[in-house]
Scaffold this motif. Structure first.
Motif, PDB file in Angstrom:
ATOM      1  N   SER A 798       0.831  -1.191   0.000  1.00  0.00           N
ATOM      2  CA  SER A 798       0.000   0.000   0.000  1.00  0.00           C
ATOM      3  C   SER A 798       0.871   1.249   0.000  1.00  0.00           C
ATOM      4  O   SER A 798       0.569   2.241  -0.648  1.00  0.00           O
ATOM      5  CB  SER A 798      -0.928   0.018   1.228  1.00  0.00           C
ATOM      6  N   PHE A 799       2.007   1.204   0.756  1.00  0.00           N
ATOM      7  CA  PHE A 799       2.871   2.379   0.864  1.00  0.00           C
ATOM      8  C   PHE A 799       4.313   1.980   0.659  1.00  0.00           C
ATOM      9  O   PHE A 799       4.830   1.092   1.339  1.00  0.00           O
ATOM     10  CB  PHE A 799       2.684   3.053   2.221  1.00  0.00           C
ATOM     11  N   VAL A 800       4.978   2.685  -0.243  1.00  0.00           N
ATOM     12  CA  VAL A 800       6.343   2.344  -0.585  1.00  0.00           C
ATOM     13  C   VAL A 800       7.267   2.557   0.614  1.00  0.00           C
ATOM     14  O   VAL A 800       8.272   1.874   0.755  1.00  0.00           O
ATOM     15  CB  VAL A 800       6.784   3.149  -1.835  1.00  0.00           C
ATOM     16  N   ASN A 801       6.918   3.499   1.489  1.00  0.00           N
ATOM     17  CA  ASN A 801       7.785   3.773   2.643  1.00  0.00           C
ATOM     18  C   ASN A 801       7.303   3.070   3.915  1.00  0.00           C
ATOM     19  O   ASN A 801       7.831   3.286   4.986  1.00  0.00           O
ATOM     20  CB  ASN A 801       7.901   5.278   2.893  1.00  0.00           C
ATOM     21  N   ALA A 802       6.250   2.265   3.804  1.00  0.00           N
ATOM     22  CA  ALA A 802       5.761   1.511   4.964  1.00  0.00           C
ATOM     23  C   ALA A 802       5.094   0.236   4.470  1.00  0.00           C
ATOM     24  O   ALA A 802       3.877   0.100   4.486  1.00  0.00           O
ATOM     25  CB  ALA A 802       4.775   2.357   5.770  1.00  0.00           C
TER      26      ALA A 802
ATOM     27  N   VAL B  11      12.110  11.545   3.334  1.00  0.00           N
ATOM     28  CA  VAL B  11      12.623  10.548   2.387  1.00  0.00           C
ATOM     29  C   VAL B  11      11.579   9.435   2.257  1.00  0.00           C
ATOM     30  O   VAL B  11      11.070   8.918   3.258  1.00  0.00           O
ATOM     31  CB  VAL B  11      13.955   9.955   2.876  1.00  0.00           C
ATOM     32  N   VAL B  12      11.268   9.085   1.016  1.00  0.00           N
ATOM     33  CA  VAL B  12      10.212   8.108   0.777  1.00  0.00           C
ATOM     34  C   VAL B  12      10.784   6.763   0.334  1.00  0.00           C
ATOM     35  O   VAL B  12      10.410   5.713   0.846  1.00  0.00           O
ATOM     36  CB  VAL B  12       9.231   8.661  -0.278  1.00  0.00           C
ATOM     37  N   CYS B  13      11.671   6.800  -0.651  1.00  0.00           N
ATOM     38  CA  CYS B  13      12.272   5.560  -1.150  1.00  0.00           C
ATOM     39  C   CYS B  13      13.448   5.934  -2.044  1.00  0.00           C
ATOM     40  O   CYS B  13      13.681   7.107  -2.325  1.00  0.00           O
ATOM     41  CB  CYS B  13      11.259   4.721  -1.920  1.00  0.00           C
ATOM     42  N   ARG B  17      13.608   2.688  -7.117  1.00  0.00           N
ATOM     43  CA  ARG B  17      12.442   1.898  -6.744  1.00  0.00           C
ATOM     44  C   ARG B  17      11.226   2.283  -7.604  1.00  0.00           C
ATOM     45  O   ARG B  17      10.251   1.535  -7.699  1.00  0.00           O
ATOM     46  CB  ARG B  17      12.152   2.166  -5.248  1.00  0.00           C
ATOM     47  N   ALA B  26       2.785   6.849  -0.746  1.00  0.00           N
ATOM     48  CA  ALA B  26       3.615   6.937   0.460  1.00  0.00           C
ATOM     49  C   ALA B  26       2.804   7.596   1.560  1.00  0.00           C
ATOM     50  O   ALA B  26       1.917   8.416   1.277  1.00  0.00           O
ATOM     51  CB  ALA B  26       4.881   7.741   0.173  1.00  0.00           C
TER      52      ALA B  26
END
Lengths: 838, 113
Positions: A798-802, B11-13, B17, B26
């Protein structure tokens, strides 16, 4: 306010119904209240297309009464015949004892088939050919006999003979005149026509008078004037019509010597309050047995009822029809009755083509003509009748006329009496940009359809090209794009759009190209650049739902499921808290999965022996089946095994739209196969294949394409049908719409498909089969492939950072023991939304 | 004079990616942000919520172009939004918030006010 006047219409046939619509159109203030009294138990239907009822068109599809046609100011009474007109009291009486007063009375009682006074004509097994009831009776009888004879080789007689052939009977036509269709074609044309229909399996006995019909063991024996006889199972009389004028006669209205209610050019009878239209009327000394003049009379009366002065003078008797695949047309003065008329004839008996033009003695004007075997120039030639010739008669015969100089007065659609000017106005003023919208706007092309090619020409000439462009990024349509990709070997979107398009694509062309690439076998649909082309359903190999969750449907081939499989699916649903529901395609839908749950759900299903059901793809969905002869006491073939075999062969086949199929083990049709793109129904001798059905917004029944096929023959034919569909249909065009489009382009779409896919007219069948073999041989499960691919798996979050976090916006409530999406805040979409700029 | 950059960058990724012409979602400070990488490597960020369906799905739409404008089409009912301004190009007056996004040292960073 003026009081409403009462209009009573006797008869709800094609012409009676047309009158009602014509009055309604001209009478927005509702000055007339309309009562229609119909003798038949059903509302008006399309008798021109009656024969198609035997090949699968339903009563509803033949229906001509639009929804909402009858409302507070009009009423349709069915199953009640008018028995008497009381002209003094101005009322009619019905068989149910109803008395209906009128200010104006319109008789649209039609005609009855003429049955010649041949002894035995009233025996069981003798029929006429006019109503749905007649056809039902003929079909019942045809189930028990092997052959049928039609008496009368005119237009309707050949139509009836065609119907007998389509019912699987061997059929003959007996005609008194020395040629077929004597009213429309001349001797030369009749000869070509006879040869063509005999090639197609219809026996024709010309110059033959029937003297007697007798019942013999198990059938009927016809005896002819020349002493010969013919045994047959059933006889259909199609020897002309007689106007139904008995009501008028009893009421003392003037009728013709040979029948028909005498009307003047306003279609008014000898009583000024009573009108007669259609086949019951005798106008200008003649009874018209075609629908077009009837429609014109209806328009004339509607106009007069509302104070106009329209007149019915002389009707165009032009005819074009396709019988057993043979085009026959006649127009204008087909028999060269005009003084000193010249006939120019082109005859090719070997090729089965006969064309004749009738011109004035100085060859300056066209008077009429006959076309048999090739009637492609009919629509254009007919509009030129009475006009100066645009070329020499020989050139017109061979090449057909150019339509560029078609005058605005030229009649394009003779059935609905629509001129070229009216069509041009619909294009320019109403913005009609395709044939369908012209049909809706002007009604042109809605009855016999013979003018549809001309409508296309007019569209093109008006600068409204039939625009095949897929979207702003590609100028070509899907079919052409398919060929480009297939032939050039380009396999990435970037290359394709760089060489054949512009920009960076959109939600129309990207999925279309994704589908083309998939149909051509280009690896997993989420490989490389293809991943960016897929709609969200294909991108996540699941179906998006209203709250952003997805549903998961494992394949259950043929709907056959082991108890272990059923338990495994149930455990997955329970463990992931999914909502479960049985689908119409005999499988189980699991709803409410979040993106990050999908791989874990697939893993469980794949481990239990399941695979993707492609419910998310424009691809083969299911092959529905009944239990067939294995279990059912009525079954005649093993429908379940066939359905499983078909589903496994075509699974994963990407197509312009979804494909559904069904297999029924007997004619009871429990699998509802005829509502599918590909429907298979068992016969005693094998399988019958139906194509082009669908449910949905506009339900359609599939039509019979081939009969009594073996398993192998069936698979080959379905291979060809599906692969040809994949290659040539437009995007998001189901097979029914595709066949309709083929009809617009080639005449009869189904007949065209027969020529291409059975007779191999284009020489593509081997290639289509090979392509399908490649597809079947290279199939892999899309879910399992993702599970084996770490990079692809990483997209399912669902979330690239989580990656572990669920989407907090997704909430459920419980209903009937299962989850359902919680109704969120009201959807806000409007100018109140803030625009934030960077 | 010095202007202080007070925006909070998250910062996300890693940039690698992101697939060209696809989006990701995100969670940034409680907001759902949809981040898109176009074919030329440019980055755009919109709110993930589709205002028409009220579902948080814009990151899963098809990325493309209309004229010269890079776009995303909602996967729910296909309305097209400008990646540059967030405006809906099919329904004037409707727009979604846009956010600042950049690449620093191979990291994709988003600023949410």
């Amino acid at each position: 306010m003026t009081t409403q006047r009462q209009l009573v219409v006797v008869g709800n046939g094609m012409v009676g119904q047309r009158l009602v619509e014509a009055v309604r159109q001209r009478d927005p203030e509702r000055r007339w209240r309309i009562t229609v009294l119909g003798e038949e138990p059903r509302p008006a239907y399309d008798r021109v297309a009656l024969t198609s009822y035997l090949t699968g068109t339903t009563e509803a599809e033949l229906g001509l009464v639009p929804d909402g046609c009858y409302d507070g100011d009009s009423e349709l009474v069915l199953g009640e015949a008018v028995t008497r007109i009381d002209r003094d009291a101005r009322v009619v009486e019905t068989s149910a004892g109803r008395v209906v007063p009128y200010d104006a009375l319109v008789l649209a009682t039609g005609s009855r088939p003429f049955v010649p006074p041949v002894p035995g004509a009233d025996l069981d097994g003798c029929f006429v050919y006019r109503t749905i009831d007649d056809l039902d009776a003929i079909r019942d009888r045809a189930g028990h006999v092997a052959s049928g004879v039609v008496i009368g080789g005119g237009l309707l007689g050949l139509e009836a003979a065609n119907a007998l052939l389509s019912l699987g009977l061997s059929a003959s036509v007996v005609e008194f005149a020395p040629r077929l269709m004597p009213a429309q074609v001349d001797q030369g044309g009749g000869e070509v026509l006879r040869r063509k229909v005999e090639e197609l399996g219809l026996a024709a006995r010309l110059d033959t008078a029937t003297e007697r019909i007798a019942a013999v063991d198990g059938g009927l024996r016809m005896s002819f004037a020349d002493g010969s006889s013919l045994d047959t199972g059933l006889v259909v009389f199609s020897a002309g019509i007689r106007p139904r004028d008995e009501l008028a006669r009893a009421a003392g209205l003037a009728v013709g010597e040979r029948g028909g209610i005498v009307v003047d050019e306003a279609c008014r009878t000898s009583d000024p309050s009573i009108w007669a239209i259609g086949e019951c009327a005798l106008a200008g000394g003649r009874v018209y047995g075609l629908v077009a003049p009837g429609y014109e009379m209806a328009e004339v009366v509607a106009d007069r009822l509302l104070g106009g002065d329209a007149a019915f003078l002389e009707a165009d008797m032009s005819t074009k029809l396709k019988l057993l695949g043979v085009d026959v047309a006649s127009f204008g003065d087909a028999h060269a009755a005009t003084a000193d008329a010249l006939e120019v004839v082109y005859a090719d008996p070997v090729g089965g083509v006969y064309k004749k033009l009738v011109v004035t003695d100085d060859a300056s004007r066209l008077l009429g003509g006959v076309l048999v075997g090739d009637a492609s120039a009919y629509a254009a030639l007919r509009t030129m009748v009475g006009q100066p010739l645009t070329d020499t008669p020989e050139k017109l015969l061979l090449a057909g006329p150019s339509t560029s100089d078609l005058g605005d007065d030229a009649q394009v659609c003779s059935c609905q009496n629509v001129s070229a000017g009216a069509i041009r106005s619909a294009i320019h003023d109403e913005g009609c940009a395709d044939v369908a919208s012209i049909k809706a706007c002007t009604r042109a092309g809605t009855v016999c359809g013979s003018c549809v090619p001309l409508l296309k020409t007019l569209l093109t000439q008006s600068g409204v090209e039939a625009n095949p462009a897929l979207c702003e990024h590609f100028d070509v349509g899907r079919a052409e794009l398919f060929d480009i990709v297939r032939v050039t070997g380009l396999r990435t979107f970037s290359e394709i759009i760089a060489r054949h398009g512009r920009g960076r694509g959109c939600d129309i062309c990207k999925p279309a190209i994704a589908s083309i690439l998939a149909s051509l076998g280009s690896g997993h649909i989420l490989d490389g650049e293809q991943a960016a082309l897929q709609d969200t359903n294909d991108a996540f190999l699941a179906n998006i739902q209203r709250n952003g969750t997805y549903s998961v449907v494992p394949r259950v081939p043929g709907g056959e499921l082991t108890p272990e499989g059923l338990i495994a699916i149930g455990e997955v649903a329970r463990d992931f808290g999914l909502y479960s529901k049985i689908t119409g395609g005999q499988r189980i839908d699991l709803l409410g999965a979040r993106v990050e749950q999908l791989p874990a759900i697939w893993k469980r299903l794949v481990d239990a022996g399941f695979e993707s059901g492609h419910a998310y793809g424009k691809a083969l969905r299911t092959v529905k089946s009944c239990v067939g002869s294995t279990w059912c006491r009525y079954g005649v073939q093993d429908s379940t095994s066939l359905a499983i075999m078909l589903e496994l062969r075509y699974r994963g086949l990407r197509a312009p739209h979804k494909i559904k199929a069904g297999v029924s083990g007997c004619a009871r049709e429990c699998a509802e196969a005829r509502s599918k793109d590909v429907g298979v129904i068992a016969s005693e001798n094998g399988w019958n294949l139906y194509v082009g059905g669908n449910g949905g917004f506009r339900p359609r029944h599939a039509e019979l394409f081939a009969s009594d096929l073996s398993d192998a023959e069936l698979v080959r034919l379905v291979d060809r049908f599906l692969m040809f569909y994949v290659r040539t249909a437009d995007r998001l065009q189901r097979t029914a719409a595709w066949i309709e489009a083929l009809t617009e382009e080639h005449g009869d779409g189904l007949a065209y498909l027969h020529r291409v896919l059975v007779e191999d007219e284009l020489g593509v069948c081997a290639d289509l089969e090979a392509a399908m073999d490649r597809h079947a041989g290279s199939y892999t499960d899309e879910w399992a492939a993702v599970l084996d691919d770490e990079e692809k798996l990483s997209r399912f979050v669902s979330f690239v950072n989580a990656p572990e976090a669920p989407d907090p916006s997704i909430r459920f409530v419980t209903e009937r023991g299962q989850i359902r999406p919680a109704d969120g805040a009201p959807v806000v979409a409007g100018p109140t939304l803030e625009v934030v700029r960077r | 004079m010095t202007v202080l950059d007070v925006r909070a960058w998250t910062v996300v990724c890693r940039f690698d990616r992101l697939l060209p012409e696809r989006g990701v979602a995100a969670l940034v400070g409680g907001e759902q942000v949809a981040i898109f990488r176009t074919h030329d490597g440019a980055l755009f960020a919109l709110a993930n919520r589709d205002p028409f369906s009220d579902a948080y799905v814009l990151s899963r739409g098809i990325v493309g172009s209309r004229g010269a404008v890079p776009t995303v089409a909602s996967p729910m009912h296909k309305q097209v939004f400008s990646l540059v301004t967030g405006e809906c190009l099919d329904e004037p007056g409707v727009a979604v918030p846009v956010y600042e996004v950049r690449v620093r040292d191979g990291d994709v960073e988003v600023a949410v006010p």
